[in-house]
Design a protein around this motif. Sequence first.
Motif, PDB file in Angstrom:
ATOM      1  N   ALA A   3       0.906  -1.376   0.003  1.00 16.53           N
ATOM      2  CA  ALA A   3      -0.188   0.018   0.032  1.00 16.53           C
ATOM      3  C   ALA A   3       0.974   1.435   0.015  1.00 16.53           C
ATOM      4  CB  ALA A   3      -0.855   0.043   1.387  1.00 16.53           C
ATOM      5  N   ALA A   4       2.097   1.373   0.689  1.00 13.81           N
ATOM      6  CA  ALA A   4       2.813   2.299   0.784  1.00 13.81           C
ATOM      7  C   ALA A   4       3.576   2.679  -0.608  1.00 13.81           C
ATOM      8  CB  ALA A   4       3.910   2.226   1.980  1.00 13.81           C
ATOM      9  N   LYS A   5       4.003   1.544  -1.047  1.00 13.65           N
ATOM     10  CA  LYS A   5       4.523   1.612  -2.543  1.00 13.65           C
ATOM     11  C   LYS A   5       3.729   2.222  -3.486  1.00 13.65           C
ATOM     12  CE  LYS A   5       8.688  -0.228  -2.024  1.00 13.65           C
ATOM     13  NZ  LYS A   5       9.897   0.731  -2.133  1.00 13.65           N
ATOM     14  N   HIS A   6       2.424   2.018  -3.419  1.00 17.42           N
ATOM     15  CA  HIS A   6       1.494   2.417  -4.349  1.00 17.42           C
ATOM     16  C   HIS A   6       1.346   4.016  -3.822  1.00 17.42           C
ATOM     17  CE1 HIS A   6       0.918  -1.158  -6.668  1.00 17.42           C
ATOM     18  NE2 HIS A   6       0.079  -1.898  -5.603  1.00 17.42           N
ATOM     19  N   MET A   7       1.080   4.209  -2.944  1.00 20.12           N
ATOM     20  CA  MET A   7       1.000   5.539  -2.217  1.00 20.12           C
ATOM     21  C   MET A   7       2.163   6.400  -2.843  1.00 20.12           C
ATOM     22  SD  MET A   7      -1.280   7.596  -0.932  1.00 20.12           S
ATOM     23  CE  MET A   7      -2.644   6.499  -0.480  1.00 20.12           C
ATOM     24  N   GLU A   8       3.370   5.837  -2.702  1.00 19.74           N
ATOM     25  CA  GLU A   8       4.415   6.726  -3.088  1.00 19.74           C
ATOM     26  C   GLU A   8       4.072   6.926  -4.743  1.00 19.74           C
ATOM     27  OE1 GLU A   8       8.486   6.740  -1.834  1.00 19.74           O
ATOM     28  OE2 GLU A   8       7.889   4.644  -0.706  1.00 19.74           O
ATOM     29  N   SER A   9       3.893   5.963  -5.300  1.00 14.34           N
ATOM     30  CA  SER A   9       3.758   6.174  -6.907  1.00 14.34           C
ATOM     31  C   SER A   9       2.460   7.159  -7.092  1.00 14.34           C
ATOM     32  CB  SER A   9       3.198   5.009  -7.635  1.00 14.34           C
ATOM     33  OG  SER A   9       3.991   3.723  -7.387  1.00 14.34           O
ATOM     34  N   ALA A  10       1.458   7.360  -6.331  1.00 11.69           N
ATOM     35  CA  ALA A  10       0.504   8.309  -6.560  1.00 11.69           C
ATOM     36  C   ALA A  10       1.241   9.790  -6.213  1.00 11.69           C
ATOM     37  CB  ALA A  10      -0.816   7.738  -5.670  1.00 11.69           C
ATOM     38  N   ALA A  11       1.942   9.624  -5.300  1.00  6.34           N
ATOM     39  CA  ALA A  11       2.502  10.912  -4.900  1.00  6.34           C
ATOM     40  C   ALA A  11       3.485  11.491  -5.761  1.00  6.34           C
ATOM     41  CB  ALA A  11       3.665  10.844  -3.568  1.00  6.34           C
ATOM     42  N   ALA A  12       4.337  10.532  -6.842  1.00  5.05           N
ATOM     43  CA  ALA A  12       5.034  11.119  -7.427  1.00  5.05           C
ATOM     44  C   ALA A  12       4.662  11.635  -8.835  1.00  5.05           C
ATOM     45  CB  ALA A  12       6.018   9.776  -8.221  1.00  5.05           C
ATOM     46  N   LEU A  13       3.129  10.842  -9.182  1.00  2.00           N
ATOM     47  CA  LEU A  13       2.334  11.543 -10.183  1.00  2.00           C
ATOM     48  C   LEU A  13       1.640  12.665  -9.840  1.00  2.00           C
ATOM     49  CD1 LEU A  13       0.978   7.871 -10.858  1.00  2.00           C
ATOM     50  CD2 LEU A  13       2.026   9.133 -12.638  1.00  2.00           C
ATOM     51  N   ALA A  14       1.439  12.795  -8.535  1.00  5.67           N
ATOM     52  CA  ALA A  14       0.784  14.375  -8.165  1.00  5.67           C
ATOM     53  C   ALA A  14       2.007  15.307  -8.360  1.00  5.67           C
ATOM     54  CB  ALA A  14       0.464  14.201  -6.856  1.00  5.67           C
ATOM     55  N   LYS A  15       3.083  14.991  -8.226  1.00  8.02           N
ATOM     56  CA  LYS A  15       4.177  16.083  -8.503  1.00  8.02           C
ATOM     57  C   LYS A  15       4.119  16.099 -10.067  1.00  8.02           C
ATOM     58  CE  LYS A  15       9.392  16.349  -8.423  1.00  8.02           C
ATOM     59  NZ  LYS A  15      10.486  15.585  -8.589  1.00  8.02           N
ATOM     60  N   GLU A  16       3.988  15.233 -10.949  1.00  9.66           N
ATOM     61  CA  GLU A  16       3.908  15.534 -12.079  1.00  9.66           C
ATOM     62  C   GLU A  16       3.067  16.600 -12.763  1.00  9.66           C
ATOM     63  OE1 GLU A  16       5.951  14.362 -14.745  1.00  9.66           O
ATOM     64  OE2 GLU A  16       7.123  13.001 -13.498  1.00  9.66           O
ATOM     65  N   VAL A  17       1.828  16.326 -11.940  1.00  9.73           N
ATOM     66  CA  VAL A  17       0.608  17.367 -12.343  1.00  9.73           C
ATOM     67  C   VAL A  17       0.693  18.727 -11.591  1.00  9.73           C
ATOM     68  CG1 VAL A  17      -0.718  15.689 -13.481  1.00  9.73           C
ATOM     69  CG2 VAL A  17      -0.877  16.109 -10.996  1.00  9.73           C
ATOM     70  N   GLY A  18       1.693  18.731 -10.548  1.00 10.52           N
ATOM     71  CA  GLY A  18       1.607  20.182  -9.781  1.00 10.52           C
ATOM     72  C   GLY A  18       0.853  20.227  -8.800  1.00 10.52           C
ATOM     73  N   ASN A  19       0.274  19.045  -8.355  1.00  6.46           N
ATOM     74  CA  ASN A  19      -0.856  18.848  -7.192  1.00  6.46           C
ATOM     75  C   ASN A  19       0.246  19.094  -5.772  1.00  6.46           C
ATOM     76  OD1 ASN A  19      -2.579  18.755  -5.259  1.00  6.46           O
ATOM     77  ND2 ASN A  19      -3.978  17.883  -6.882  1.00  6.46           N
ATOM     78  N   TRP A  20       0.609  20.245  -5.390  1.00  6.42           N
ATOM     79  CA  TRP A  20       1.498  19.934  -4.322  1.00  6.42           C
ATOM     80  C   TRP A  20       0.948  19.644  -3.071  1.00  6.42           C
ATOM     81  CZ3 TRP A  20       5.610  19.615  -7.018  1.00  6.42           C
ATOM     82  CH2 TRP A  20       5.906  20.304  -8.073  1.00  6.42           C
ATOM     83  N   ASN A  21      -0.102  20.063  -2.779  1.00  8.25           N
ATOM     84  CA  ASN A  21      -1.038  19.369  -1.493  1.00  8.25           C
ATOM     85  C   ASN A  21      -0.876  17.617  -1.367  1.00  8.25           C
ATOM     86  OD1 ASN A  21      -1.277  22.156  -0.144  1.00  8.25           O
ATOM     87  ND2 ASN A  21      -2.961  22.509  -1.448  1.00  8.25           N
ATOM     88  N   GLU A  22      -1.295  17.250  -2.623  1.00  8.92           N
ATOM     89  CA  GLU A  22      -1.394  15.932  -2.572  1.00  8.92           C
ATOM     90  C   GLU A  22      -0.011  15.242  -2.620  1.00  8.92           C
ATOM     91  OE1 GLU A  22      -5.342  14.919  -5.107  1.00  8.92           O
ATOM     92  OE2 GLU A  22      -3.723  14.527  -6.021  1.00  8.92           O
ATOM     93  N   VAL A  23       0.976  15.906  -3.201  1.00  5.58           N
ATOM     94  CA  VAL A  23       2.252  15.388  -3.050  1.00  5.58           C
ATOM     95  C   VAL A  23       2.701  15.385  -1.507  1.00  5.58           C
ATOM     96  CG1 VAL A  23       4.978  15.841  -3.174  1.00  5.58           C
ATOM     97  CG2 VAL A  23       3.187  16.239  -5.233  1.00  5.58           C
TER      98      VAL A  23
END
Length: 294
Positions: free
Chosen positions: A70-90
Amino acid sequence: MATDPDKLMAKADKMTKLSLTRWNADWRNATALYEQAGNAYRLARKYDKAKEAFEKASKGQEMQASPWDAAKHMESAAALAKEVGNWNEVSDFYRRASELYIECGRAQPASDALAKGARALEDALPDGAIQLYTDACTVLEEDGKEQMAFDLYRAATSVYIKLEKYTDAATFLLRLALAADKCNATHSQCKAYLSAIIVYLYAHDFEQAEKCYNDCCQVDAFMNSDQNRAASRLMSAYTDGDVEEIKRAAQSSIISNLDHVIIKLARKLPTGDVSSFKRGAVETEDPLDEDDLT
């Protein structure tokens, strides 16, 4: 033939929703579909959709009592949030990943996740980055792994300096010194003390620099160090009001071995008028005229 990720998501969503004909959610199969969809979206550079897919995959792993995955997938989601500039989600996603690693009893990856978030936020949300760096340090401190946090202390200090929050930067350097002391890392400890003194001097807070120096001199390891000699030379130059000697002292090889961000500050010393720090500078009244008895 590639499977349409939209259809994978729809199928997975259906597996997790209860209905009259589905009394139990099928998280195992749904999670596999979310993972497939996430990878497909990512390859197609549909980062928002990929982010959502990995969020759901993370939840699916949680529902199956697998916090590590679950943590690994959440890190993937965080990296993708960075790609779209959603800093609060990062920030939120890396924090959640860290919490999940803590559930696994793994302090190092928990700290690493926070540090990744901090690095991602340094330019966009520097205050948020500092908080993540601070929390990353705390995770390691609480696990007795201070020696693994040295780079994190330095990174937080650099962000503080960029924000011109010099008192906070010096305070964090002293926190690094304390951690180094616990690890018997004397060289790192002494470098942190000297760095803190330089930061105070750069902020033109000689009183605080002098207090910091005097406090550091209570530590035997510092008293006998090259860093103490460099600090002592700087402090003496200030109390002599000698601008040229301050500049020469700031060029010393000892200071040249500090972190780059501290070297840059030292090279700019002094940052203001130092005549007021000169010994006897307060005695500015005219001398007593012995012939004037009035």
